[in-house]
Enzyme design. Sequence first.
Site, short mmCIF file in Angstrom:
data_model
loop_
_atom_site.label_atom_id
_atom_site.label_comp_id
_atom_site.label_asym_id
_atom_site.label_seq_id
_atom_site.Cartn_x
_atom_site.Cartn_y
_atom_site.Cartn_z
N MET A 1 0.83 -1.18 0.00
CA MET A 1 0.00 0.00 0.00
C MET A 1 0.87 1.23 0.00
SD MET A 1 -2.67 1.32 2.77
CE MET A 1 -1.48 2.54 3.26
N THR B 1 -8.45 -3.71 -2.98
CA THR B 1 -7.35 -3.16 -3.76
C THR B 1 -6.21 -2.72 -2.85
OG1 THR B 1 -8.18 -0.90 -3.63
CG2 THR B 1 -8.89 -2.22 -5.52
N ASP B 2 -5.01 -2.66 -3.42
CA ASP B 2 -3.98 -1.84 -2.81
C ASP B 2 -4.42 -0.39 -3.00
OD1 ASP B 2 -1.64 -0.92 -1.67
OD2 ASP B 2 -0.37 -2.35 -2.73
N TRP B 3 -3.80 0.52 -2.26
CA TRP B 3 -4.28 1.91 -2.23
C TRP B 3 -4.05 2.60 -3.58
CZ3 TRP B 3 -5.76 -0.63 1.47
CH2 TRP B 3 -6.37 -0.11 2.60
#
Length: 868
Positions: free
Chosen positions: A1, A284-286
């Site tokens: 992230m 999701t990742d960021w």
Amino acid sequence: MAHRWLILALVAAAAPRALASPGPSLNERQSDDEPFSPPYYPAPNGGWVSTWAEAYEKAHSIVSNLTLAEKVNLTTGTGIFMGPCAGQTGSVPRLGIPNLCLHDSPLGVRNTDHNTAFPPGITVGATFDKSLMYERGVGLGEEARGKGVNVLLGPSVGPLGRKPRGGRNWEGFGFDPVLQGIGGAETIKGMQSTGLIACIKHFVGNEQEMHRMSSVVTQGYSSNIDDRTLHELYIWPFAEGVRAEVGSVMIAYNDVNKSSCSQNSKLINGVLKDELGFQGFVVTDWLAHYGGVSSALAGLDMDMPGDGAVPLFGNSYWGPELSRSILNGTVPVERLNDMVTRILATWYKMGQDQDYPLPNFSSNTEDEKGLLYPGAVISPIGVVNQYVNVQGNHNITARAIARDAITLLKNEGDLLPLRRNDSLKVFGTDAGPDPQGLNSCADKGCNRGVLTMGWGSGTSKLPYLITPQEAIANITPTAEFFITDSFPSSVDANDEDIAIVFINSDSGENYITVDGNPGDRKTSGLHAWHNGDELVKAAAERFSQVVVVIHTVGPIILEEWIDLDSVKAVLIAHLPGQEAGYSLTDVLFGDYSPSGHLPYTIPYQESNYPSSVGLLQQPFGQIQDYYTEGLYIDYRHFLKEDITPRYAFGHGLSYTTFEFSEPALSVVTPLDSAYPPSRPAKGPTPTYPNTIPPASEAAWPAKFNRIWRYIYPYLNNPQADAAVANSSKTYPYPDGYSTDPQPPPRAGGAEGGNPALWDVAFSVQVTVTNTGQHSGRAVAQLYVELPDSLGLDTPSRQLRQFEKTKVLETGQSETLTLEVTRKDVSVWDVEVQDWKTVVGGEGVKIHIGESVLDIRTECEVGGRCVTL
């Protein structure tokens, strides 16, 4: 992230083309030179695994009563900097469902106070100690829960360590899928035993930091991985995490086979949810969300932090756009219902509906009072930090991990352990404090003082730090310290003096560049930072007895000085976290014998690695990263190419010696067939009415007080959006999209895959005896060698299990039992799409030793066991 909010995300990736086969393998090709991720639709519903039945029943009851806006609210982040945590979902106040707080990191609660900074994953992996892996998970869970975090973003098992220079290798447990898998699973079990939701990451192929993110200028790199390699290496630890009932999985930024991970239907729908039977939710990742409808159809369940391509404007690919997609019929109602059900089922399964704390900290400020929504132009102010102390006695676990990970590479003449009256001279800034103060660099984005962890979002603040300098001074007050990276010209060296030289090598996440290294070790390579090699050589020239202590994120080249006559001892202390000082002196002065082992290979030179694992760069266009080395990373490559490393995977000396004897192998579950027995049938999943909800459910509530930039699920004119569903307009669905259910994959059947894969095929016993003069612990590492009769090119040795003895006194023995499963002696059959083994295990060899090159016993299935 990453919290680098200026990063711009690409709107969407190219849609995949259709294939005729109902179960295509990954990376089938459209042409000889173009990778391809085949379509896999629709997204499988969760809830068919019996151990999740109660949680899904509770979730079903709630979801049946949610409005459209409430459902969307739970799937979408409220926006970056729009709450106390790294990310938070919307809430459903009328039913008591709070904003869910998702927060870093895998080694401690990030950007807060009164927390423990545990040693990172690479240090935990070096212990080869399952109990410490679990205990650390419990500590992480207790602290995150105590701070009001619902989902802690860890553990990390991707990157796997394919690229030695990769910036975030240190967040995982080592450069092997089994070591990563066991480390990840034990951590998850510990974390979730406290009621916290673990989030295993990054799924999948995030092996390099540079160019992993998409933007309006260029697209993140594509990790082009063949099906067998992906299953046997990169998905393996995720399968172990799913089997441990992990609650959430984080999707990576990059593409896999030219399809973005966040909308890669084959990876999410086909592999993760169908084949591996994952029952939790996918996040999701960021800012790794690149498309709205495409990602929902591909199996994504939650968007973090909620923003679209350009953050800080209150726009989202989901939020109101997801409401619109439901009303106009583009996204099936069934898909949204499954998304929300998965999220709430996970919440219920961990018991978070029962007196779970709300966030009592802010990752945005250290002040007691502050903005409740820092990303808004106008925000209410309130108490944001309550300074809750969650450390408990976790310093004991942190110190034990840092100590038991210390890996003794060399100890000529038994110079170690040191005596308390030895004449010591200590060199290197890595022995001392950061001269600018504790936690002076945000997210550890500098390398000053002793290296306790890498940099990036996978960090936490140090509550305190006892440096090696302080710890050594407390034990031997006469020690002299030269906290500099240039060797002092005025140092006097006597014959009885022992020089201890501290050096390090750092790396981290790509949103911070340190000393020219943009996350990956681009500039430094695998060499010591800050003149480290020169410092060691200078000390070796002046002193006849030199001890080198290394804090490092991964492999480091030692060749400039390792063979110098005066360099007698070398220790790798990895990344020790907050207990850097006393964990080291515990070993240096002999209170404990070193028992750590290398979780990676140390080469003679970087050219020992295959060229395909180097860092890739190009200013424009998408980087195509072809995994042409296949299964042969780290020690597997060295064995295949007959390259002798400087120090082998698993290497680690002790102050004592161990004998391995009396090996014995017994068959537990006969391998009567090449493939596992038929998978169990899927259980029922929750069902809901599939009618499109009334448009009024997405309308703004009357007299609603909006916060600018906060992401809401509401629409200004929902009736107009609903009318589109009855018009002639159609959405351009991806090729291969279908709402017809896929046939169940034969390799599936339970969490992690077909449960028969974990049937114990063989049980191996070995007796370990302490034959030296010091107490200590040994690690028995089990490697499998598969026969040529399988007809596939397979690494000659693959780690499949390990066990660590208790502390053995001189002459004391312990018999260890190591279990080998069907999967451990199988390969992935690309054509059949299942795990294949040798019937009866004929020709399988099992090696047990203290490293991949230090084998002490060998057993052949159907033959005999011998001591080497």
